[in-house]
Write a protein that holds these residues in place. Sequence first.
Motif, mmCIF file in Angstrom:
data_model
loop_
_atom_site.group_PDB
_atom_site.id
_atom_site.type_symbol
_atom_site.label_atom_id
_atom_site.label_comp_id
_atom_site.label_asym_id
_atom_site.label_seq_id
_atom_site.Cartn_x
_atom_site.Cartn_y
_atom_site.Cartn_z
ATOM 1 N N LYS A 64 0.822 -1.217 0.000
ATOM 2 C CA LYS A 64 0.000 0.000 0.000
ATOM 3 C C LYS A 64 0.860 1.273 0.000
ATOM 4 N N THR A 65 1.828 1.322 0.921
ATOM 5 C CA THR A 65 2.678 2.517 1.017
ATOM 6 C C THR A 65 3.524 2.674 -0.244
ATOM 7 N N THR A 66 4.020 1.558 -0.761
ATOM 8 C CA THR A 66 4.816 1.604 -1.992
ATOM 9 C C THR A 66 3.976 2.177 -3.131
ATOM 10 N N LEU A 67 2.714 1.712 -3.229
ATOM 11 C CA LEU A 67 1.823 2.179 -4.296
ATOM 12 C C LEU A 67 1.555 3.686 -4.168
ATOM 13 N N LEU A 68 1.312 4.139 -2.932
ATOM 14 C CA LEU A 68 1.055 5.563 -2.716
ATOM 15 C C LEU A 68 2.271 6.396 -3.134
ATOM 16 N N GLY A 69 3.459 5.914 -2.775
ATOM 17 C CA GLY A 69 4.704 6.614 -3.129
ATOM 18 C C GLY A 69 4.876 6.730 -4.637
ATOM 19 N N LEU A 70 4.516 5.667 -5.359
ATOM 20 C CA LEU A 70 4.640 5.700 -6.827
ATOM 21 C C LEU A 70 3.613 6.665 -7.431
ATOM 22 N N CYS A 71 2.390 6.650 -6.872
ATOM 23 C CA CYS A 71 1.325 7.527 -7.391
ATOM 24 C C CYS A 71 1.700 8.995 -7.214
ATOM 25 N N ALA A 72 2.413 9.300 -6.130
ATOM 26 C CA ALA A 72 2.771 10.688 -5.829
ATOM 27 C C ALA A 72 4.130 11.073 -6.421
ATOM 28 N N GLY A 73 4.759 10.146 -7.140
ATOM 29 C CA GLY A 73 6.047 10.451 -7.771
ATOM 30 C C GLY A 73 7.193 10.557 -6.779
ATOM 31 N N LEU A 74 7.032 9.930 -5.602
ATOM 32 C CA LEU A 74 8.120 9.949 -4.615
ATOM 33 C C LEU A 74 9.140 8.862 -4.928
ATOM 34 N N ASP A 75 8.732 7.893 -5.737
ATOM 35 C CA ASP A 75 9.595 6.770 -6.072
ATOM 36 C C ASP A 75 9.278 6.357 -7.520
ATOM 37 N N ASP A 76 10.181 5.553 -8.120
ATOM 38 C CA ASP A 76 9.964 5.118 -9.505
ATOM 39 C C ASP A 76 9.548 3.660 -9.564
ATOM 40 N N SER A 77 8.661 3.350 -10.515
ATOM 41 C CA SER A 77 8.292 1.948 -10.723
ATOM 42 C C SER A 77 9.324 1.299 -11.633
ATOM 43 N N ASP A 78 9.293 -0.037 -11.724
ATOM 44 C CA ASP A 78 10.157 -0.749 -12.677
ATOM 45 C C ASP A 78 9.486 -0.815 -14.042
ATOM 46 N N GLU A 79 8.171 -0.986 -14.004
ATOM 47 C CA GLU A 79 7.377 -1.042 -15.246
ATOM 48 C C GLU A 79 6.098 -0.262 -15.039
ATOM 49 N N GLY A 80 5.478 0.146 -16.135
ATOM 50 C CA GLY A 80 4.178 0.800 -16.063
ATOM 51 C C GLY A 80 4.306 2.303 -15.953
ATOM 52 N N SER A 81 3.145 2.949 -15.838
ATOM 53 C CA SER A 81 3.164 4.408 -15.845
ATOM 54 C C SER A 81 2.159 4.997 -14.855
ATOM 55 N N VAL A 82 2.467 6.213 -14.428
ATOM 56 C CA VAL A 82 1.553 6.975 -13.567
ATOM 57 C C VAL A 82 1.340 8.334 -14.213
ATOM 58 N N GLU A 83 0.071 8.675 -14.451
ATOM 59 C CA GLU A 83 -0.254 10.016 -14.930
ATOM 60 C C GLU A 83 -0.996 10.726 -13.804
ATOM 61 N N LEU A 84 -0.381 11.785 -13.287
ATOM 62 C CA LEU A 84 -0.945 12.525 -12.161
ATOM 63 C C LEU A 84 -1.260 13.941 -12.611
ATOM 64 N N CYS A 85 -2.491 14.364 -12.423
ATOM 65 C CA CYS A 85 -2.934 15.715 -12.808
ATOM 66 C C CYS A 85 -2.555 16.018 -14.263
ATOM 67 N N GLY A 86 -2.775 15.051 -15.137
ATOM 68 C CA GLY A 86 -2.545 15.265 -16.565
ATOM 69 C C GLY A 86 -1.088 15.180 -17.000
ATOM 70 N N THR A 87 -0.193 14.821 -16.077
ATOM 71 C CA THR A 87 1.230 14.759 -16.424
ATOM 72 C C THR A 87 1.779 13.357 -16.202
ATOM 73 N N GLN A 88 2.480 12.860 -17.205
ATOM 74 C CA GLN A 88 3.118 11.542 -17.111
ATOM 75 C C GLN A 88 4.370 11.682 -16.225
ATOM 76 N N LEU A 89 4.364 11.040 -15.049
ATOM 77 C CA LEU A 89 5.441 11.313 -14.073
ATOM 78 C C LEU A 89 6.825 10.901 -14.556
ATOM 79 N N ASP A 90 6.875 9.816 -15.359
ATOM 80 C CA ASP A 90 8.230 9.390 -15.768
ATOM 81 C C ASP A 90 8.841 10.290 -16.846
ATOM 82 N N HIS A 91 8.094 11.293 -17.280
ATOM 83 C CA HIS A 91 8.670 12.269 -18.210
ATOM 84 C C HIS A 91 9.292 13.446 -17.462
#
Length: 244
Positions: A64-91
Amino acid sequence: MIILLILTLLFESQFETMTNILNVRHLEKTYMSGSKKLKVLDDITFSIQQGDTFAIVGPSGSGKTTLLGLCAGLDDSDEGSVELCGTQLDHLTQDERALLRNEKVGFIFQDFQLLPTLTALENVSVPMELKGDKNSAKTAMTLLSKVGLADRADHYPSQLSGGEQQRVALARAFSNKPSILFADEPTGNLDAETSEKVVDLLFDLNKEAGTTLVIVTHDLDLAKKNKRILRLQGGRIMKELSQL
Ligand SMILES: Nc1ncnc2c1ncn2[C@@H]1O[C@H](COP(=O)(O)OP(=O)(O)O)[C@@H](O)[C@H]1O
Ligand SMILES: [Mg+2]
């Protein structure tokens, strides 16, 4: 006719993406434990609409905490993407992510995480000062009044109870008018009575501000106050419940 149908479908899918404040797609996260790989998140996909209230529940260690951290861009995933407030975090660079968080995101933690050398008022002011807001002290005082702590503005965190510290943290979380607020077990360190007070304040402030809420919790009563509940187990989505 077919062209019209295709255009309508295209428009609707575009519109859906636009109103989603969070789009999580096929997230994977693995930690190394000695020489062994530990898969903590496995193919996590979900979306949250602007204004939703969303609970993530699941046993300790389910990610749960790991997922929250990825959603908020505090940490990076190995695969997949998170778009937060219209912005792709890995960009984004780390600095750009920090800016996005300061502009759009609020946080509440289980252990409050107030700065010990700052007063309650100063703690609430920090996110606004980072933005260069000249009215930060006044707004911070208004927020402290809303959480019933105007008379404790000059007190340091060590002079406040757990419940009071979490109310200061609530005021701080709303201070930069976030579009989305992430809370990680916000009542985890509080007794039942204090939890209820903090939760009521959280939902009151949220209603007033129209913020999107994402709450990780063990507390099923708190989870049930949310529009949607996602259950994680062993890093996978077990179930999603829609309520209300
Ligand atoms: N930085 C890390 N390095 C190695 N393992 C970690 C790290 N962070 C979390 N873990 C492991 O990942 C799993 C999921 O942790 P976490 O996301 O904190 O779960 P939850 O919040 O659901 O209790 C746990 O087994 C935890 O021990
Ligand atoms: Mg956790």
